[in-house]
Design a protein around this motif. Structure first.
Motif, PDB file in Angstrom:
ATOM      1  N   TYR A   1       0.277  -1.732 -12.892  1.00  0.00           N
ATOM      2  CA  TYR A   1       1.552  -1.805 -13.620  1.00  0.00           C
ATOM      3  C   TYR A   1       2.500  -0.669 -13.258  1.00  0.00           C
ATOM      4  O   TYR A   1       3.710  -0.809 -13.403  1.00  0.00           O
ATOM      5  CB  TYR A   1       1.291  -1.911 -15.121  1.00  0.00           C
ATOM      6  CG  TYR A   1       0.665  -3.246 -15.466  1.00  0.00           C
ATOM      7  CD1 TYR A   1       1.365  -4.427 -15.237  1.00  0.00           C
ATOM      8  CD2 TYR A   1      -0.637  -3.352 -15.932  1.00  0.00           C
ATOM      9  CE1 TYR A   1       0.799  -5.662 -15.484  1.00  0.00           C
ATOM     10  CE2 TYR A   1      -1.217  -4.594 -16.196  1.00  0.00           C
ATOM     11  CZ  TYR A   1      -0.488  -5.743 -15.970  1.00  0.00           C
ATOM     12  OH  TYR A   1      -1.049  -6.965 -16.204  1.00  0.00           O
ATOM     13  N   HIS A   2       1.957   0.448 -12.755  1.00  0.00           N
ATOM     14  CA  HIS A   2       2.834   1.482 -12.200  1.00  0.00           C
ATOM     15  C   HIS A   2       3.485   0.975 -10.913  1.00  0.00           C
ATOM     16  O   HIS A   2       4.680   1.199 -10.681  1.00  0.00           O
ATOM     17  CB  HIS A   2       2.038   2.757 -11.915  1.00  0.00           C
ATOM     18  CG  HIS A   2       1.911   3.678 -13.093  1.00  0.00           C
ATOM     19  ND1 HIS A   2       1.043   3.437 -14.126  1.00  0.00           N
ATOM     20  CD2 HIS A   2       2.564   4.819 -13.415  1.00  0.00           C
ATOM     21  CE1 HIS A   2       1.135   4.400 -15.020  1.00  0.00           C
ATOM     22  NE2 HIS A   2       2.057   5.249 -14.613  1.00  0.00           N
TER      23      HIS A   2
ATOM     24  N   ILE B   1       8.273  -1.289  -8.132  1.00  0.00           N
ATOM     25  CA  ILE B   1       8.898  -2.366  -7.362  1.00  0.00           C
ATOM     26  C   ILE B   1      10.092  -2.940  -8.133  1.00  0.00           C
ATOM     27  O   ILE B   1      11.159  -3.184  -7.556  1.00  0.00           O
ATOM     28  CB  ILE B   1       7.868  -3.467  -7.029  1.00  0.00           C
ATOM     29  CG1 ILE B   1       6.858  -2.951  -5.986  1.00  0.00           C
ATOM     30  CG2 ILE B   1       8.547  -4.725  -6.508  1.00  0.00           C
ATOM     31  CD1 ILE B   1       5.718  -3.897  -5.697  1.00  0.00           C
ATOM     32  N   ARG B   2       9.910  -3.151  -9.432  1.00  0.00           N
ATOM     33  CA  ARG B   2      11.017  -3.667 -10.250  1.00  0.00           C
ATOM     34  C   ARG B   2      12.173  -2.667 -10.299  1.00  0.00           C
ATOM     35  O   ARG B   2      13.344  -3.059 -10.231  1.00  0.00           O
ATOM     36  CB  ARG B   2      10.526  -3.962 -11.672  1.00  0.00           C
ATOM     37  CG  ARG B   2       9.840  -5.320 -11.810  1.00  0.00           C
ATOM     38  CD  ARG B   2       9.700  -5.698 -13.255  1.00  0.00           C
ATOM     39  NE  ARG B   2       9.204  -7.064 -13.394  1.00  0.00           N
ATOM     40  CZ  ARG B   2       8.138  -7.406 -14.106  1.00  0.00           C
ATOM     41  NH1 ARG B   2       7.450  -6.481 -14.756  1.00  0.00           N
ATOM     42  NH2 ARG B   2       7.759  -8.660 -14.198  1.00  0.00           N
TER      43      ARG B   2
ATOM     44  N   ALA C   1       5.833 -10.517 -11.936  1.00  0.00           N
ATOM     45  CA  ALA C   1       4.720 -10.790 -12.860  1.00  0.00           C
ATOM     46  C   ALA C   1       3.569 -11.487 -12.135  1.00  0.00           C
ATOM     47  O   ALA C   1       2.392 -11.128 -12.329  1.00  0.00           O
ATOM     48  CB  ALA C   1       5.210 -11.648 -14.024  1.00  0.00           C
ATOM     49  N   GLN C   2       3.901 -12.471 -11.295  1.00  0.00           N
ATOM     50  CA  GLN C   2       2.875 -13.170 -10.511  1.00  0.00           C
ATOM     51  C   GLN C   2       2.178 -12.203  -9.551  1.00  0.00           C
ATOM     52  O   GLN C   2       0.962 -12.239  -9.386  1.00  0.00           O
ATOM     53  CB  GLN C   2       3.519 -14.300  -9.705  1.00  0.00           C
ATOM     54  CG  GLN C   2       4.048 -15.450 -10.537  1.00  0.00           C
ATOM     55  CD  GLN C   2       2.950 -16.386 -10.992  1.00  0.00           C
ATOM     56  OE1 GLN C   2       1.945 -16.563 -10.311  1.00  0.00           O
ATOM     57  NE2 GLN C   2       3.121 -16.974 -12.155  1.00  0.00           N
TER      58      GLN C   2
ATOM     59  N   PHE D   1       0.816  -1.214   0.000  1.00  0.00           N
ATOM     60  CA  PHE D   1       0.000   0.000   0.000  1.00  0.00           C
ATOM     61  C   PHE D   1       0.855   1.272   0.000  1.00  0.00           C
ATOM     62  O   PHE D   1       0.388   2.325  -0.433  1.00  0.00           O
ATOM     63  CB  PHE D   1      -0.968   0.000   1.185  1.00  0.00           C
ATOM     64  CG  PHE D   1      -2.278  -0.665   0.856  1.00  0.00           C
ATOM     65  CD1 PHE D   1      -3.257   0.020   0.165  1.00  0.00           C
ATOM     66  CD2 PHE D   1      -2.504  -1.987   1.206  1.00  0.00           C
ATOM     67  CE1 PHE D   1      -4.459  -0.593  -0.164  1.00  0.00           C
ATOM     68  CE2 PHE D   1      -3.707  -2.613   0.887  1.00  0.00           C
ATOM     69  CZ  PHE D   1      -4.689  -1.913   0.190  1.00  0.00           C
ATOM     70  N   LYS D   2       2.093   1.167   0.453  1.00  0.00           N
ATOM     71  CA  LYS D   2       3.000   2.323   0.347  1.00  0.00           C
ATOM     72  C   LYS D   2       3.272   2.650  -1.119  1.00  0.00           C
ATOM     73  O   LYS D   2       3.380   3.820  -1.495  1.00  0.00           O
ATOM     74  CB  LYS D   2       4.318   2.027   1.071  1.00  0.00           C
ATOM     75  CG  LYS D   2       4.233   2.163   2.580  1.00  0.00           C
ATOM     76  CD  LYS D   2       5.581   1.906   3.232  1.00  0.00           C
ATOM     77  CE  LYS D   2       5.476   1.982   4.753  1.00  0.00           C
ATOM     78  NZ  LYS D   2       6.777   1.662   5.408  1.00  0.00           N
ATOM     79  N   TYR D   3       3.368   1.612  -1.938  1.00  0.00           N
ATOM     80  CA  TYR D   3       3.558   1.826  -3.379  1.00  0.00           C
ATOM     81  C   TYR D   3       2.254   2.312  -4.024  1.00  0.00           C
ATOM     82  O   TYR D   3       2.276   3.181  -4.900  1.00  0.00           O
ATOM     83  CB  TYR D   3       4.011   0.532  -4.059  1.00  0.00           C
ATOM     84  CG  TYR D   3       5.465   0.203  -3.837  1.00  0.00           C
ATOM     85  CD1 TYR D   3       6.456   0.685  -4.689  1.00  0.00           C
ATOM     86  CD2 TYR D   3       5.864  -0.605  -2.768  1.00  0.00           C
ATOM     87  CE1 TYR D   3       7.798   0.385  -4.480  1.00  0.00           C
ATOM     88  CE2 TYR D   3       7.197  -0.916  -2.553  1.00  0.00           C
ATOM     89  CZ  TYR D   3       8.164  -0.414  -3.417  1.00  0.00           C
ATOM     90  OH  TYR D   3       9.492  -0.711  -3.207  1.00  0.00           O
ATOM     91  N   ILE D   4       1.134   1.736  -3.580  1.00  0.00           N
ATOM     92  CA  ILE D   4      -0.167   2.119  -4.146  1.00  0.00           C
ATOM     93  C   ILE D   4      -0.479   3.585  -3.832  1.00  0.00           C
ATOM     94  O   ILE D   4      -1.104   4.288  -4.633  1.00  0.00           O
ATOM     95  CB  ILE D   4      -1.280   1.201  -3.598  1.00  0.00           C
ATOM     96  CG1 ILE D   4      -1.091  -0.234  -4.096  1.00  0.00           C
ATOM     97  CG2 ILE D   4      -2.668   1.701  -4.001  1.00  0.00           C
ATOM     98  CD1 ILE D   4      -2.022  -1.248  -3.467  1.00  0.00           C
ATOM     99  N   LYS D   5       0.004   4.051  -2.678  1.00  0.00           N
ATOM    100  CA  LYS D   5      -0.288   5.419  -2.229  1.00  0.00           C
ATOM    101  C   LYS D   5       0.116   6.461  -3.264  1.00  0.00           C
ATOM    102  O   LYS D   5      -0.534   7.502  -3.406  1.00  0.00           O
ATOM    103  CB  LYS D   5       0.448   5.666  -0.900  1.00  0.00           C
ATOM    104  CG  LYS D   5      -0.047   6.872  -0.132  1.00  0.00           C
ATOM    105  CD  LYS D   5       0.677   6.965   1.203  1.00  0.00           C
ATOM    106  CE  LYS D   5       0.210   8.192   1.978  1.00  0.00           C
ATOM    107  NZ  LYS D   5       0.933   8.335   3.260  1.00  0.00           N
TER     108      LYS D   5
END
Length: 588
Positions: free
Chosen positions: A97-98, A103-104, A136-137, A18-22
């Protein structure tokens, strides 16, 4: 205790996600609002259908005006729902995908920050698997979660509200039975997380083996190891099959189990609804709407149970990626570390000790003093510590004890970037990137003139074969330059170092893949380039280091002899035996 710890770990992983989703929460908000709107309209349609049924009283008793009005509203609602779902998918895809891209990026950045000890101790394929396969998973699970989870929750809540407006009694029956779906889904999902986690780990091992075998295909074939490699692969593949089957089997039980419970709900609604119609408490249209609502109410439970399974897999993959991202980074440069543009080349190794594995001694109490411009050759049997010494000079690894000083300054007080820029390094293993030949050979000095570039290329004997290529220096080559011979690749690496014009030189078996005649010519170029520069030369061909100012003879991590060629030959010690074994066939 383990279950509690596992649950806490899952919560931590979800927090990190959720830190990334934020960063992209605007897409999340739009998706939620649109989900709410589309679900409400979807739930409104059964109510309209029920009203339309009630407008049909019997033969020749149809209120066509009311029916057509309802049909118009249903068509408009369906168009709005379709547009809304398209926008929801667009937002969910963009957000997912963002997030996976970020993350990648963080994982790839981590590779640049990691100490070489981690990279050296883990199969490359396993690291690749984390960044490519696990990501990807994770993306698949996250996308399914966004697409179905939120809309499913809104559908359940909205359906309950609509059902309560139709008939409270039957709604209570529906609500009483459906919690069984959650219990079943929760029971199974707890057991599938660990299975998916193990599946991800084994998949990493498999990718690592495949990567290793592709890179070493020539060696495998040369030593007729095909059967052994296939056997190793079969073992890992069978383990992956077993874990995947168990994970898939247990996760696939969720959907039919919840469908069975949902069928019970639908049956209960049908029975109680029919009795209500007979007793006059409900109209036929209301029963039609209620049956539709009960079906829509239970449908999200099937979807959410499937989502939970996918999310378990996604969380297991995310755990693997985050564990990698959170590995210890290389010790950062000191805040007051200096960044010299040039080095005189005075190198002092002061009583250093180092080992790759704690408790396994390699280099112990090692001292060396090198004056500026001196040529130091390092010789000795395989595994004696020659390349390790180079790793320490370049600060790829830090010493366990003692210090290495350059121009009187501890290398820990110099930024790694400036220290490594001060060295020109040619390794036994060549490295070329995908791009033009020009980009590869001028990497250390992109501003070099065309004239100087070609001059050095001629000295390094690469100009002749480059001129025969279709676009000469602008010819694009593949990664690692597979279209060239090993010797040609090494010559290009040598040219790259010569063009960078470094303060100090490190040559680790730099001419090992070059024929003797070309080596003699290259040696002259090296001698000219090393003039006035401190240089370290690791060599097995002792003929190439006869003119070195200092020859360090190493064995088991220690300097057993030191001096120039003539001095060491007179001693008739370890170096003498090495030299004579190469040229006279004398046994050591």
């Amino acid at each position: 205790m383990n279950k509690r710890k596992e649950k806490a770990n899952q919560k931590e992983i979800i927090k990190k996600v959720f830190k990334y989703i934020k960063r992209y929460r605007i897409y999340l908000y739009i998706s939620l609002i649109l989900s709410f709107v589309t679900v409400l309209l979807t739930l409104y349609i059964p109510k309209l259908t029920g009203q339309a049924v009630d407008y049909m009283f019997g033969p020749s008793q149809v209120d066509f005006k009311g029916v057509f009005k309802i049909i118009t509203i249903i068509i408009v609602s369906t168009v709005i729902i379709s547009i809304g779902q398209w926008l929801i998918n667009l937002c969910n895809n963009k957000m997912t995908y963002h997030v996976v891209r970020d993350i990648r990026n963080d994982a790839f950045t981590k590779i640049q920050e990691m100490p070489l000890s981690y990279i050296d101790s883990h199969p490359y394929g396993e690291i690749e698997s984390k960044i490519i396969n696990d990501a990807a998973q994770f993306a698949d699970g996250l996308l399914m979660g966004f697409t179905q989870f939120f809309s499913g929750i809104v559908t359940i809540i909205g359906t309950l509200v609509f059902m309560l407006t139709v008939n409270i009694g039957i709604t209570v029956v529906v609500v009483a039975i459906t919690p069984l779906s959650f219990l079943v889904a929760g029971f199974i999902s707890k057991r599938t997380f660990q299975m998916f986690k193990e599946q991800s780990q084994i998949r990493g091992q498999q990718t690592g083996l495949i990567n290793e075998m592709i890179e070493g295909q020539r060696v495998v074939k040369a030593f007729n190891q095909k059967d052994n490699v296939m056997a190793r692969f079969d073992v890992i593949n069978d383990k992956l099959r077993d874990k995947s089957l168990r994970a898939t089997f247990f996760s696939s039980i969720t959907n039919p189990s919840t469908r069975f419970i949902n069928s019970l709900v639908y049956t209960g609604v049908g029975i109680f609804g029919a009795l209500s119609v007979v007793s006059g408490r409900m109209s036929v249209g209301q029963l039609t709407a209620f049956l539709s609502y009960s079906n829509q109410y239970t449908k999200p439970f099937n979807e959410i149970s499937g989502v939970i399974t996918e999310l378990q897999n996604a969380i297991a993959c995310a755990a693997s990626i985050f564990a990698f991202i959170e590995e210890k980074s290389e010790i950062p440069d000191k805040e007051d570390a200096i960044s010299p543009d040039h080095f005189e080349g005075n190198i002092k190794i002061d009583n250093i000790s180092f080992s790759y594995v704690e408790g396994q001694k390699l280099i112990e109490n090692f001292d060396l003093d090198v004056a500026p411009g001196q040529n130091v050759a390092i010789v000795g049997p395989t595994g004696c510590g020659k390349t390790t010494l180079i790793n320490l000079l370049m600060r790829f690894y830090d010493v366990n004890k003692g210090a290495i000083l350059v121009d009187g300054t501890d290398i820990k007080d110099i930024t790694r970037g400036s220290l490594r820029n001060g060295y020109g390094m040619v390794l036994q293993e060549t490295w070329l990137k995908s791009g033009t030949i020009r980009e590869n050979i001028t990497m250390g000095n992109p501003d070099i003139s065309e004239e100087d570039m070609i001059k050095i290329a001629k000295i390094c004997h690469i100009n002749s074969f480059i001129q025969r290529l279709p676009k000469k220096y602008d010819t694009v080559i593949t990664e690692n330059g597979e279209e060239f011979s090993q010797g040609q690749r090494q010559l290009m690496c040598i040219a790259r170092v010569m063009m960078s014009k470094p303060s100090m030189m490190i040559l680790d078996e730099a001419t090992s893949s070059i024929d003797t005649r070309t080596e003699m010519k290259i040696q002259d170029a090296f001698n000219a380039m090393m003039e006035g520069r401190t240089s370290f030369v690791v060599a097995h061909r002792l003929s190439t280091i006869r003119n070195a100012d200092i020859i360090l003879v190493m064995n088991s991590g220690n300097i057993v002899e030191m001096g120039n060629h003539n001095e060491l030959m007179k001693k008739k010690g370890f170096y003498y035996d090495l030299y004579m074994s190469q040229f006279l066939g004398k046994a050591i």
